[in-house]
Design a protein around this motif. Structure first.
Motif, short mmCIF file in Angstrom:
data_model
loop_
_atom_site.label_atom_id
_atom_site.label_comp_id
_atom_site.label_asym_id
_atom_site.label_seq_id
_atom_site.Cartn_x
_atom_site.Cartn_y
_atom_site.Cartn_z
N ASP A 1 0.83 -1.20 0.00
CA ASP A 1 0.00 0.00 0.00
C ASP A 1 0.87 1.26 0.00
O ASP A 1 0.56 2.23 -0.69
CB ASP A 1 -0.95 -0.01 1.20
N LEU B 1 -7.52 -3.92 -0.46
CA LEU B 1 -8.15 -2.64 -0.13
C LEU B 1 -9.66 -2.69 -0.39
O LEU B 1 -10.44 -2.11 0.37
CB LEU B 1 -7.51 -1.49 -0.90
N HIS C 1 -12.39 -1.99 2.37
CA HIS C 1 -13.42 -0.98 2.15
C HIS C 1 -14.81 -1.55 2.45
O HIS C 1 -15.64 -0.88 3.07
CB HIS C 1 -13.35 -0.47 0.71
#
Length: 157
Positions: A53, A118, A122
């Motif tokens: 990330d 991710l 989320h």
């Protein structure tokens, strides 16, 4: 300006921020466990996820740069980079600015993996309740950022 809008005196602030730390620790550990539940499918540990990330956001970096930004030891970051490289998620490339400290670059496979991770995070974050407002989230981010600044000087190696 009412009393809740005034800056807290240092002693009171210290006590209130202890309440924040008391929540951040368990939150962090629970979030890590949830992220790691996806590891058998995706194969990325939480440490590798952090490296991927960071590279996705910042671009090519050296291990020492990543170590400083993440407040983690260089040895730990190097192990995570090695793990990511073994899976083909990052590549180690020459650094024109420094011969002894190579640049770490995320690969397309790494970009795809971090996008998957991710996306799953989320989905989990969307489940947070409490009718939180943008102002509340901004305030939370501001508080945590200020707290983080206090410990920026701590050496992790």
């Amino acid at each position: 300006m009412n009393d809740t809008d005034r800056p807290l005196p240092p002693d009171e602030l210290g006590h209130r921020l202890t309440d924040v730390f008391d929540l951040v620790g368990p939150l962090y550990r629970r979030a890590l466990r949830k992220v790691e539940q996806g590891e058998p499918v995706e194969g990325a540990s939480v440490g590798v996820r952090s490296v991927l990330d960071l590279l996705r956001k910042q671009g090519d970096m050296t291990v020492p740069q990543m170590s400083r930004i993440q407040a983690l030891s260089r040895q730990f970051v190097q192990r995570m980079v090695n793990e990511a490289a073994a899976h083909g998620w990052v590549e180690i490339v020459p650094n024109p600015a420094h011969q002894r400290s190579s640049l770490i670059r995320i690969t397309e496979e790494g970009r795809s993996l971090i996008a998957t991770v991710l996306g799953r995070e989320h989905t989990l974050n969307r489940q947070v309740g409490g009718d939180l407002t943008d102002a509340e989230v901004r305030a939370c981010v501001r508080v945590l950022t200020e707290m983080l600044k206090t410990f920026d000087h701590v050496d992790v190696d």
